[in-house]
Design a protein around this motif. Sequence first.
Motif, PDB file in Angstrom:
ATOM      1  N   MET A   1      33.192  33.938  38.308  1.00 22.34           N
ATOM      2  CA  MET A   1      33.316  34.650  39.572  1.00 22.34           C
ATOM      3  C   MET A   1      32.373  35.846  39.537  1.00 22.34           C
ATOM      4  O   MET A   1      32.227  36.506  38.527  1.00 22.34           O
ATOM      5  CB  MET A   1      34.762  35.104  39.785  1.00 22.34           C
ATOM      6  CG  MET A   1      34.963  35.824  41.092  1.00 22.34           C
ATOM      7  SD  MET A   1      36.639  36.439  41.360  1.00 22.34           S
ATOM      8  CE  MET A   1      37.485  34.919  41.648  1.00 22.34           C
ATOM      9  N   LEU A   5      33.034  40.447  43.363  1.00 18.86           N
ATOM     10  CA  LEU A   5      34.148  39.849  44.097  1.00 18.86           C
ATOM     11  C   LEU A   5      35.464  39.902  43.331  1.00 18.86           C
ATOM     12  O   LEU A   5      36.510  39.614  43.908  1.00 18.86           O
ATOM     13  CB  LEU A   5      33.813  38.411  44.468  1.00 18.86           C
ATOM     14  CG  LEU A   5      32.587  38.228  45.361  1.00 18.86           C
ATOM     15  CD1 LEU A   5      32.337  36.760  45.615  1.00 18.86           C
ATOM     16  CD2 LEU A   5      32.742  38.982  46.668  1.00 18.86           C
ATOM     17  N   LYS A   6      35.422  40.251  42.060  1.00 18.13           N
ATOM     18  CA  LYS A   6      36.656  40.332  41.269  1.00 18.13           C
ATOM     19  C   LYS A   6      37.651  41.310  41.868  1.00 18.13           C
ATOM     20  O   LYS A   6      38.851  41.134  41.743  1.00 18.13           O
ATOM     21  CB  LYS A   6      36.338  40.751  39.830  1.00 18.13           C
ATOM     22  CG  LYS A   6      36.020  39.622  38.932  1.00 18.13           C
ATOM     23  CD  LYS A   6      35.935  40.111  37.512  1.00 18.13           C
ATOM     24  CE  LYS A   6      35.746  38.942  36.583  1.00 18.13           C
ATOM     25  NZ  LYS A   6      35.585  39.356  35.209  1.00 18.13           N
ATOM     26  N   SER A   9      40.106  39.519  44.194  1.00 14.27           N
ATOM     27  CA  SER A   9      40.804  38.308  43.745  1.00 14.27           C
ATOM     28  C   SER A   9      42.320  38.418  43.911  1.00 14.27           C
ATOM     29  O   SER A   9      42.987  37.426  44.221  1.00 14.27           O
ATOM     30  CB  SER A   9      40.439  37.982  42.301  1.00 14.27           C
ATOM     31  OG  SER A   9      40.820  39.032  41.445  1.00 14.27           O
ATOM     32  N   LEU A  12      43.235  37.631  47.399  1.00 13.93           N
ATOM     33  CA  LEU A  12      43.094  36.204  47.649  1.00 13.93           C
ATOM     34  C   LEU A  12      44.349  35.452  47.222  1.00 13.93           C
ATOM     35  O   LEU A  12      44.890  34.643  47.978  1.00 13.93           O
ATOM     36  CB  LEU A  12      41.870  35.666  46.912  1.00 13.93           C
ATOM     37  CG  LEU A  12      41.546  34.196  47.091  1.00 13.93           C
ATOM     38  CD1 LEU A  12      41.156  33.938  48.537  1.00 13.93           C
ATOM     39  CD2 LEU A  12      40.430  33.795  46.164  1.00 13.93           C
ATOM     40  N   VAL A  13      44.854  35.742  46.046  1.00 19.16           N
ATOM     41  CA  VAL A  13      46.044  35.057  45.531  1.00 19.16           C
ATOM     42  C   VAL A  13      47.265  35.401  46.373  1.00 19.16           C
ATOM     43  O   VAL A  13      47.977  34.517  46.861  1.00 19.16           O
ATOM     44  CB  VAL A  13      46.280  35.428  44.051  1.00 19.16           C
ATOM     45  CG1 VAL A  13      47.629  34.929  43.574  1.00 19.16           C
ATOM     46  CG2 VAL A  13      45.168  34.873  43.184  1.00 19.16           C
ATOM     47  N   ASN A  66      41.960  46.831  49.355  1.00 19.26           N
ATOM     48  CA  ASN A  66      43.009  46.254  48.513  1.00 19.26           C
ATOM     49  C   ASN A  66      44.359  46.891  48.803  1.00 19.26           C
ATOM     50  O   ASN A  66      45.380  46.209  48.872  1.00 19.26           O
ATOM     51  CB  ASN A  66      42.674  46.417  47.033  1.00 19.26           C
ATOM     52  CG  ASN A  66      41.788  45.326  46.522  1.00 19.26           C
ATOM     53  OD1 ASN A  66      41.835  44.211  47.003  1.00 19.26           O
ATOM     54  ND2 ASN A  66      40.970  45.632  45.540  1.00 19.26           N
TER      55      ASN A  66
END
Length: 93
Positions: A1, A5-6, A9, A12-13, A66
């Motif tokens: 990845m 973009l980490k 993540s 996203l989950v 976030n």
Amino acid sequence: MDQELKHFSVLLVFGNIENLILAAQGVDAHVNPLGLAILSLMAVCFWLIIGTFGTRFAMKYARIINFIGGLAIFILGIQAMMNSIPGMLAFFH
């Protein structure tokens, strides 16, 4: 990845988990499944386009994004649980 973009993540989950919760709410509310599927796909495409073109701009705001995304997921999860409590209580009677 990609290293950049980490940061996103986790959203996203948990965003996918929240999509499952919202879909369950739609089923519980007896929403037309075809209409719900079409609207869901439109929303996914919309966010994919925004994510694809807006990522570079958003990188400097990753922490704020976030936090806001996590807060929204938390609030929607609480709402889903609060709406299901009366049904759960009726099950035990």
